[in-house]
Scaffold this motif. Structure first.
Motif, mmCIF file in Angstrom:
data_model
loop_
_atom_site.group_PDB
_atom_site.id
_atom_site.type_symbol
_atom_site.label_atom_id
_atom_site.label_comp_id
_atom_site.label_asym_id
_atom_site.label_seq_id
_atom_site.Cartn_x
_atom_site.Cartn_y
_atom_site.Cartn_z
ATOM 1 N N ASP A 58 1.073 -1.140 0.169
ATOM 2 C CA ASP A 58 -0.321 -0.074 0.172
ATOM 3 C C ASP A 58 1.101 1.041 -0.200
ATOM 4 N N THR A 59 0.572 1.852 -0.815
ATOM 5 C CA THR A 59 1.976 2.914 -1.366
ATOM 6 C C THR A 59 1.340 4.289 -0.803
ATOM 7 N N HIS A 60 0.121 4.487 -0.649
ATOM 8 C CA HIS A 60 -0.733 5.085 0.004
ATOM 9 C C HIS A 60 -1.187 5.499 0.998
ATOM 10 N N SER A 61 -0.943 5.582 2.704
ATOM 11 C CA SER A 61 -1.081 4.981 4.028
ATOM 12 C C SER A 61 -1.339 5.520 5.330
ATOM 13 N N HIS A 62 -1.904 6.270 5.773
ATOM 14 C CA HIS A 62 -2.643 7.144 7.327
ATOM 15 C C HIS A 62 -2.747 5.679 8.503
ATOM 16 N N SER A 63 -1.783 5.154 8.439
ATOM 17 C CA SER A 63 -1.291 4.642 9.979
ATOM 18 C C SER A 63 -0.384 5.019 10.275
ATOM 19 N N ASP A 64 -0.361 6.521 10.310
ATOM 20 C CA ASP A 64 1.026 6.705 10.902
ATOM 21 C C ASP A 64 1.581 6.692 12.573
ATOM 22 N N LEU A 65 0.128 7.417 12.692
ATOM 23 C CA LEU A 65 -0.930 7.643 13.924
ATOM 24 C C LEU A 65 -0.597 5.679 14.665
ATOM 25 N N ILE A 66 -1.784 5.307 14.432
ATOM 26 C CA ILE A 66 -2.673 3.650 14.732
ATOM 27 C C ILE A 66 -1.758 2.984 15.052
ATOM 28 N N VAL A 85 3.309 2.392 2.992
ATOM 29 C CA VAL A 85 4.428 3.412 2.932
ATOM 30 C C VAL A 85 3.125 4.970 3.612
ATOM 31 N N LEU A 86 4.252 5.082 5.022
ATOM 32 C CA LEU A 86 3.732 6.072 6.097
ATOM 33 C C LEU A 86 4.403 6.976 5.592
ATOM 34 N N GLY A 87 3.672 8.251 6.093
ATOM 35 C CA GLY A 87 3.870 9.672 5.923
ATOM 36 C C GLY A 87 3.874 10.695 4.623
ATOM 37 N N GLN A 88 2.940 9.929 4.420
ATOM 38 C CA GLN A 88 2.382 10.892 2.635
ATOM 39 C C GLN A 88 1.524 12.780 3.408
ATOM 40 N N ASP A 89 1.611 12.954 1.970
ATOM 41 C CA ASP A 89 0.938 13.922 1.517
ATOM 42 C C ASP A 89 1.432 14.791 2.038
ATOM 43 N N GLY A 90 2.715 15.280 2.688
ATOM 44 C CA GLY A 90 3.862 16.485 3.138
ATOM 45 C C GLY A 90 3.530 16.370 4.757
ATOM 46 N N ILE A 91 2.639 15.650 5.763
ATOM 47 C CA ILE A 91 2.047 16.208 6.749
ATOM 48 C C ILE A 91 1.836 15.258 7.494
ATOM 49 N N SER A 92 2.788 14.567 8.277
ATOM 50 C CA SER A 92 2.594 13.132 8.969
ATOM 51 C C SER A 92 3.199 13.477 10.646
ATOM 52 N N MET A 93 3.623 12.283 10.819
ATOM 53 C CA MET A 93 4.288 12.417 12.496
ATOM 54 C C MET A 93 6.283 12.799 13.266
ATOM 55 N N LEU A 144 8.424 7.969 4.120
ATOM 56 C CA LEU A 144 8.803 9.196 3.783
ATOM 57 C C LEU A 144 8.379 10.373 4.601
ATOM 58 N N VAL A 145 9.271 11.442 3.884
ATOM 59 C CA VAL A 145 9.953 12.332 4.952
ATOM 60 C C VAL A 145 8.779 13.256 5.057
ATOM 61 N N PRO A 146 8.104 13.981 4.780
ATOM 62 C CA PRO A 146 7.409 15.080 4.655
ATOM 63 C C PRO A 146 7.578 16.688 5.031
ATOM 64 N N HIS A 147 7.602 17.063 4.044
ATOM 65 C CA HIS A 147 7.436 18.045 3.307
ATOM 66 C C HIS A 147 7.132 19.023 4.454
#
Length: 527
Positions: A58-66, A85-93, A144-147
């Motif tokens: 899954d190359t676009h996942s939002h499980s970063d906190l969960i 793959v976590l760290g999406q959309d430039g805003i993550s943990m 991914l490192v978020p911008h």
């Protein structure tokens, strides 16, 4: 010893047709693939009539906190996903400087949720990944490192272009996080503070990512009215920096913008012809999902969530927001314009007081609260401190198929996991196999599996996964091709798919005859 998988149709992720073979798993690797393997084994899985595939990525996942709160992540594993793959959309943990913890938690709550059960003082990507490594993970996790996080560390949450010195600082932070194991850089140019950046800022950061042969993963500035200019910007970044470009959740939003679809595909072809490496992921649905705050004009978010909440309390600024949402702002993706208040539905809230609004459209929320729909929406965002998720309807099934069959495409979920989520969180991968392979015949089985396994592994340089070959990691999905399908719907999305009979992660059986076994079998994969 080991685990023997017998009598299955092996579709190995290369895109080639399946073949009958046995597979021997020893430890965390595939040790042998051959006809009729004999011997004594710890476990024998007779999978006659089933397909044996590499684990889905899954190359676009939002499980970063969960992942830190509930590391088992049954939602993803039950649909055959073995790597995210976590760290999406430039805003993550991460990275997360301590002085920004409070506003940042509010900023990402609509995408990733929030929790008081973790220690937020980890500061860097390295420490964030170490937290996962120490606790254990249910499936493999990459980052991914978020911008936006990088920009926040370098210059705060201000709405202005970065100086040369600040861009240099961002490049230094990006290098630090790539060295810590990030697979690339992500940005979301509709999200704060990424939206405040100019093209040159991203070009310079992507030059660092290109040194590591990493991916630049982008939610572009527009997926609607100005999508052609938006794509040209992304291609320019790829050309000037030399980075590999990967578009997130690729689509064209809104009926009036469907006319751009062929031009969008032409731009992909032209980029490839120029030697730019381009790929994209896609979830197989005609509706999207994100945090409700994106419907507000960008200026409303200036300075972060705390400032947004102050503006939502101001009657005159509310009136200005309504004016901009009705009339639009050049270059801004206006969700109210391309979806409409009656096609945007709330999926999650933070407080119990507003739980009655989950599953309701913004138009319905106005009726329930006895107010104008805009005012009722502003009230909701104010009361929930912007921690509201939503679903928006924007496309047609024929568009899904058009993008699904492109050579650049791989499958993703983009699943937000809180509240009453978009059904893609529970069903994306089985939906491709059931609806688009078996029913619609839009894809051959071997092509679909390639798009779920080897294609994403190549795009993100995930080593020794995505293929069923001797010596590769034993991430394996076994499913019934006649019954596999998603069951999650927009009305009732919290439903597991059917037909996924076995899932192995690093040689551990975590789904056995359709039953999930609570095992922390994953690994944190660093670049």
């Amino acid at each position: 010893m080991g685990i023997l998988i017998k009598n299955g149709l092996v579709v190995d992720g290369t895109g080639e047709k399946g073949f009958k073979a046995d597979i021997l798993v020893e430890g965390d690797k595939v040790s042998k693939i051959s006809e009729d393997i004999q011997g004594d084994f710890d476990q024998v899985l007779d999978v006659e009539g089933m397909v044996v595939s590499p684990g889905f990525i899954d190359t676009h996942s939002h499980s970063d906190l969960i992942t830190l709160v509930n590391p088992y992540n049954e939602i993803k594993i039950r649909q055959g996903i073995t790597t995210e793959v976590l760290g999406q959309d430039g805003i993550s943990m991460a990275p997360l400087p301590k002085e920004f913890i409070s506003p940042w938690r509010k900023n990402i709550a609509g995408l990733d949720g929030d929790s008081d059960d973790i220690d937020w003082e980890y500061e860097t990507t390295d420490n964030y990944l170490k937290m996962m490594e120490k606790q254990g993970v249910g499936l493999n996790q990459t980052y991914l490192v978020p911008h936006g996080n990088v920009r926040m560390e370098a210059m705060g949450l201000e709405n202005r272009p970065a100086t040369k010195e600040e861009i240099q600082k961002m490049c230094e932070i990006t290098r630090r996080e790539m060295e810590a194991g990030a697979l690339g850089l992500s940005t979301g140019l509709i999200y704060i503070p990424c939206a405040y950046s100019l093209t040159e800022e991203l070009v310079e950061m992507c030059k660092i990512v290109a040194e590591f042969d990493g991916a630049f993963v982008i939610h572009q500035r527009s997926e609607a009215d100005t999508i052609l200019d938006s794509m040209k910007e992304v291609i320019e970044i790829g050309k000037k920096s030399g980075v590999k470009v990967h578009f997130s959740h690729f689509k064209v939003c809104g009926k009036k913008n469907w006319k751009y679809i062929d031009d969008v595909l032409k731009l992909l072809d032209e980029a490839q012809a120029e030697g730019i490496t381009v790929s994209f992921d896609q979830y197989p649905y005609v509706a999207g999902s994100t945090m409700l705050g994106v419907i507000l004009p960008p200026w409303a978010h200036d300075g972060g969530t705390d400032k947004l909440i102050e503006r939502l309390a101001d009657k005159d600024l509310r009136a200005k927001m309504v004016e901009d949402m009705k009339n639009g702002i050049p270059g801004w993706d206006n969700f109210v314009d391309f979806a409409g208040m009656d096609n945007i539905f709330v999926t999650s809230v933070k407080t119990k007081e507003n739980e009655d609004l989950i599953g309701k459209s913004l138009t319905q929320i106005g009726e329930i609260r006895g107010k104008d729909a805009f005012e009722a929406t502003f009230d909701l965002l104010y009361q929930e401190e912007n921690a509201v998720g939503m679903v928006d309807f924007y496309g047609l099934d024929e568009h899904v198929i058009k993008f699904l069959t492109r050579p650049e495409q791989n499958v993703c979920t983009d699943g937000l996991l809180t509240g009453k989520p978009h059904p893609r969180a529970y069903g994306s991968f089985p939906r491709v196999l059931g609806k688009y392979v078996r029913e619609e015949k839009a894809l051959l089985l071997e092509d679909a599996i390639y798009k779920m396994t080897n294609k994403p592994a190549q795009a993100f340089k995930i080593k020794d996964r995505g293929l069923l070959k001797e010596g590769k990691y034993a991430d394996i999905v076994i499913f019934n091709p006649e019954t596999v399908k998603d069951t999650a719907t927009y009305v009732d999305p919290i439903q597991y798919p059917v037909g996924i009979e076995y899932v192995l992660i690093n040689g551990n059986v975590v789904v056995d005859s359709g039953e999930y076994k609570k095992v922390l079998a994953g690994k944190v994969i660093r670049g």
